[in-house]
Design a protein around this motif. Structure first.
Motif, PDB file in Angstrom:
ATOM      1  N   LYS A   6      41.038  23.837  22.976  1.00 53.35           N
ATOM      2  CA  LYS A   6      41.642  23.797  21.635  1.00 53.35           C
ATOM      3  C   LYS A   6      40.708  24.438  20.614  1.00 53.35           C
ATOM      4  O   LYS A   6      41.139  25.199  19.741  1.00 53.35           O
ATOM      5  N   ASP A   7      39.411  24.139  20.721  1.00 56.24           N
ATOM      6  CA  ASP A   7      38.433  24.709  19.787  1.00 56.24           C
ATOM      7  C   ASP A   7      38.348  26.227  19.952  1.00 56.24           C
ATOM      8  O   ASP A   7      38.272  26.971  18.966  1.00 56.24           O
ATOM      9  N   PHE A   8      38.366  26.686  21.202  1.00 55.30           N
ATOM     10  CA  PHE A   8      38.316  28.121  21.505  1.00 55.30           C
ATOM     11  C   PHE A   8      39.513  28.836  20.881  1.00 55.30           C
ATOM     12  O   PHE A   8      39.383  29.878  20.225  1.00 55.30           O
TER      13      PHE A   8
ATOM     14  N   GLN B 281      39.533  31.543  17.778  1.00 54.96           N
ATOM     15  CA  GLN B 281      40.126  32.871  17.989  1.00 54.96           C
ATOM     16  C   GLN B 281      41.142  33.177  16.894  1.00 54.96           C
ATOM     17  O   GLN B 281      41.165  34.279  16.330  1.00 54.96           O
ATOM     18  N   THR B 282      41.966  32.187  16.566  1.00 54.48           N
ATOM     19  CA  THR B 282      42.956  32.356  15.492  1.00 54.48           C
ATOM     20  C   THR B 282      42.267  32.608  14.166  1.00 54.48           C
ATOM     21  O   THR B 282      42.631  33.518  13.407  1.00 54.48           O
ATOM     22  N   GLN B 283      41.244  31.799  13.875  1.00 54.64           N
ATOM     23  CA  GLN B 283      40.537  31.933  12.599  1.00 54.64           C
ATOM     24  C   GLN B 283      39.873  33.294  12.475  1.00 54.64           C
ATOM     25  O   GLN B 283      39.866  33.908  11.400  1.00 54.64           O
ATOM     26  N   ASP B 284      39.333  33.789  13.577  1.00 52.01           N
ATOM     27  CA  ASP B 284      38.674  35.104  13.568  1.00 52.01           C
ATOM     28  C   ASP B 284      39.667  36.202  13.186  1.00 52.01           C
ATOM     29  O   ASP B 284      39.334  37.112  12.414  1.00 52.01           O
ATOM     30  N   VAL B 285      40.890  36.117  13.704  1.00 54.56           N
ATOM     31  CA  VAL B 285      41.908  37.116  13.344  1.00 54.56           C
ATOM     32  C   VAL B 285      42.285  36.973  11.880  1.00 54.56           C
ATOM     33  O   VAL B 285      42.367  37.960  11.134  1.00 54.56           O
TER      34      VAL B 285
END
Ligand code: RP5
Length: 161
Positions: free
Chosen positions: A143-145, A149-153
């Motif tokens: 979930k953290d990964f 990943q979403t936040q990075d985009v």
């Protein structure tokens, strides 16, 4: 205990299959890795698959290129879930590998991933998701990964051109 086995048809598959290993490292999942060739070491393949359960593997990731019979033949010898990774081949760019792995006969299952690095990485991710069904720590790491990943985009989605 090593819950995942990563096998590949040749050492030359290593640069692709290491992406599965790196994904498992991300979630702290231990794995066993070795070369097992469907064509060059068929007896080793049978022995590997038939002893996989007693070794404690919960998921097997099998990558091969060209006439990629490794995942399907492992699946023929064990009930443990097999994730097949088509390795990009020099002659047909991995379409041959994909076709060799994906079209299994009904009744013997291989979960086929994408050709190459993305498929290997996602095989590692999918293996982690399967392990996570009985491991809340692994599930939280996944979930953290995914959230990171979403936040990075979202942090980088505006383009200057
Ligand atoms: C397959 O043949 C292997 O999985 C590999 O992708 C391909 C070529 O093997 P090498 O000739 O490089 O050993 O069995």
């Amino acid at each position: 205990m090593k819950q995942v086995a990563i096998v590949m048809g040749s050492k030359s598959d290593g640069p692709t299959m290491k992406h599965a290993a790196e994904m498992l490292d991300t979630f702290g999942i231990e794995y066993h890795a070795e070369v097992v060739s469907a064509h060059r070491t068929p007896h080793l393949l049978q022995e590997f698959a038939e002893t996989a359960e007693e070794k404690g593997y919960k998921v097997i990731i099998a990558g091969a290129g060209g006439a990629a019979h490794l995942p399907g033949m492992i699946a023929a010898f064990t009930h443990i879930p097999v994730l097949g990774v088509p390795v990009k081949s020099s002659k047909l760019s991995g379409v041959d590998s994909l076709y060799s792995i994906v079209q299994m006969p009904k009744g013997v299952a291989v979960g086929t991933l994408a050709i190459g690095e993305a498929g290997a990485g996602n095989a590692g991710l999918l293996a982690a998701q399967i392990i996570g069904l009985n491991d809340t720590i692994v599930t939280q790491k996944i979930k953290d990964f995914r959230a990171a990943q979403t936040q990075d985009v979202l942090d980088n989605h505006k383009l200057d051109f």
